[in-house]
Design an enzyme around this catalytic site. Structure first.
Site, PDB file in Angstrom:
ATOM      1  N   HIS A 188       0.839  -1.208   0.000  1.00  0.00           N
ATOM      2  CA  HIS A 188       0.000   0.000   0.000  1.00  0.00           C
ATOM      3  C   HIS A 188       0.871   1.254   0.000  1.00  0.00           C
ATOM      4  O   HIS A 188       0.561   2.239  -0.675  1.00  0.00           O
ATOM      5  CB  HIS A 188      -0.964  -0.002   1.187  1.00  0.00           C
ATOM      6  CG  HIS A 188      -1.775  -1.259   1.268  1.00  0.00           C
ATOM      7  ND1 HIS A 188      -2.285  -1.738   2.443  1.00  0.00           N
ATOM      8  CD2 HIS A 188      -2.128  -2.155   0.299  1.00  0.00           C
ATOM      9  CE1 HIS A 188      -2.931  -2.876   2.201  1.00  0.00           C
ATOM     10  NE2 HIS A 188      -2.839  -3.153   0.908  1.00  0.00           N
TER      11      HIS A 188
ATOM     12  N   HIS B 292      -9.288  -1.776  -4.268  1.00  0.00           N
ATOM     13  CA  HIS B 292      -8.159  -2.127  -3.410  1.00  0.00           C
ATOM     14  C   HIS B 292      -7.184  -3.052  -4.144  1.00  0.00           C
ATOM     15  O   HIS B 292      -5.957  -2.929  -3.998  1.00  0.00           O
ATOM     16  CB  HIS B 292      -8.597  -2.765  -2.095  1.00  0.00           C
ATOM     17  CG  HIS B 292      -7.417  -3.041  -1.225  1.00  0.00           C
ATOM     18  ND1 HIS B 292      -6.793  -2.055  -0.496  1.00  0.00           N
ATOM     19  CD2 HIS B 292      -6.660  -4.160  -1.056  1.00  0.00           C
ATOM     20  CE1 HIS B 292      -5.730  -2.550   0.104  1.00  0.00           C
ATOM     21  NE2 HIS B 292      -5.624  -3.834  -0.224  1.00  0.00           N
TER      22      HIS B 292
ATOM     23  N   ASP C 255      -3.169  -2.556  -4.727  1.00  0.00           N
ATOM     24  CA  ASP C 255      -2.150  -3.601  -4.536  1.00  0.00           C
ATOM     25  C   ASP C 255      -1.314  -3.767  -5.804  1.00  0.00           C
ATOM     26  O   ASP C 255      -0.083  -3.878  -5.752  1.00  0.00           O
ATOM     27  CB  ASP C 255      -2.815  -4.955  -4.240  1.00  0.00           C
ATOM     28  CG  ASP C 255      -3.308  -5.069  -2.809  1.00  0.00           C
ATOM     29  OD1 ASP C 255      -2.888  -4.271  -1.948  1.00  0.00           O
ATOM     30  OD2 ASP C 255      -4.130  -5.975  -2.546  1.00  0.00           O
TER      31      ASP C 255
ATOM     32  N   HIS D 266      -0.902 -10.394  -5.522  1.00  0.00           N
ATOM     33  CA  HIS D 266       0.529 -10.078  -5.415  1.00  0.00           C
ATOM     34  C   HIS D 266       1.414 -11.063  -6.174  1.00  0.00           C
ATOM     35  O   HIS D 266       2.348 -10.689  -6.871  1.00  0.00           O
ATOM     36  CB  HIS D 266       0.959 -10.083  -3.947  1.00  0.00           C
ATOM     37  CG  HIS D 266       0.118  -9.181  -3.114  1.00  0.00           C
ATOM     38  ND1 HIS D 266       0.047  -7.828  -3.338  1.00  0.00           N
ATOM     39  CD2 HIS D 266      -0.690  -9.424  -2.063  1.00  0.00           C
ATOM     40  CE1 HIS D 266      -0.769  -7.289  -2.452  1.00  0.00           C
ATOM     41  NE2 HIS D 266      -1.226  -8.230  -1.668  1.00  0.00           N
TER      42      HIS D 266
HETATM   43 ZN   LIG Z   1      -3.738  -4.758  -0.089  1.00  0.00          ZN
END
Ligand SMILES: [Zn+2]
Length: 311
Positions: free
Chosen positions: A86, A243, A247, A270
């Site tokens: 973040h 969100h 990321d 991720h």
């Molecule tokens: Zn996150």
């Protein structure tokens, strides 16, 4: 006009240092980070000030040691910093090229679960422009990856970095959400403000795995069946997918470059973003590095808004 061009094409750092304190989402440990201005061409550097030696950890693609629920980077001595995404997303979106991040623990504080607090503070402090040109790469060949129902790809674009993301949840409140942003030109407030989230039924499992120990309704959206358990509700209609875009921005910054390309991701996270970057960098035919010199700016990078301001 000159300053406007400068702000896009020249490396930036913060005007002065700033400190944040909070708990780590997964470790539950208190941590403080101080972000200091730094010189051109030094990039983003994490320094574990709780350790006396081997304490520099660079956020680059190849230092990602774990990307299961958050992004963890580890140096050659086994020293790590986790949940960097973040903060990295805030730095990337605001175009902060150089900063030294001192941290006194292993995990970056989660703050409110989004990048909002970082971004607001950085904007408040302001930026210092340098003479050095930004680091820029342009995607030339399409690179894609699939993993079961998840997929990600990056292809060329003319002047922008576009992120097109979709999530598909069987939970009916989250459901299917899609959003597309242009990182360099759009107002990213909704992206920065969107918090990390989880399903209520997953919390027990996370705790069993010794994770999410710092998690609470103050730093994560928790969804139970058809309901958001946070009393204040959602911050925007697409908070869940937004969100994931935050990321993704943070994870893309591990490339070390501003990227000109068009990224599309379905149900990734991720790990998939990191694997995509590794695949891009594995073959030099996939990208070109731009050298921006004062008198030979790549005209392909000049967006319409700049052209307007020049006219
Ligand atoms: Zn996150």
């Amino acid at each position: 006009m000159y300053l406007y061009c400068m702000s896009i094409l020249n490396q930036k750092t913060l005007k002065k240092s700033v400190k944040f304190e909070g708990v780590g989402l997964h470790t539950g440990k208190k941590a403080s980070i101080t972000i200091l201005p730094s010189k051109p061409n030094t990039g983003i550097i994490f320094k574990r000030v709780d350790l006396e030696r081997n304490n520099i950890v660079l956020p680059n693609v190849y230092n990602v040691s774990n990307a299961t629920l958050c992004t963890t980077i580890t140096n050659e001595y086994g020293v790590s910093v986790s949940t960097i995404e973040h903060l990295m997303g805030a730095l990337y979106g605001l175009g902060i090229d150089n900063a030294l991040i001192e941290i006194n623990s292993q995990e970056v504080p989660i703050m409110d679960g989004s990048a909002k607090i970082f971004v607001e503070k950085f904007l408040d402090i302001g930026f210092e422009l340098s003479e050095a040109p930004i680091k820029l790469i342009k995607i030339i060949n399409k690179v894609s990856l699939e993993d079961g129902s998840k997929s990600i790809c990056i292809d060329k674009s003319n002047v922008s970095l576009d992120i097109n993301f979709e999530i598909k949840y069987s939970n009916s409140l989250i459901g299917n959400q899609k959003n597309k942003i242009n990182v360099f030109e759009n107002n990213l407030s909704d992206i920065y403000n969107s918090r990390t989230f989880c399903l209520y039924e997953d919390i027990e499992n996370l705790r069993k795995m010794d994770l999410a120990k710092g998690g609470s309704l103050d730093n994560a959206v928790v969804v139970k069946d058809n309901e958001v358990l946070n009393p204040e509700g959602l911050r925007n209609k697409l908070e869940f997918v937004n969100h994931k875009i935050l990321d993704c921005m943070g994870d893309l910054y591990l490339s070390g470059y501003k990227i000109i390309g068009s990224l599309k991701c379905s149900q990734g996270g991720h790990s998939l973003t990191n694997r995509l970057l590794r695949k891009v960098f594995a073959d030099k035919n996939n990208y070109t590095i731009f050298e921006i010199k004062e008198k030979s700016l790549p005209h392909t990078y000049i967006g319409k808004s700049i052209l307007k301001s020049i006219a």
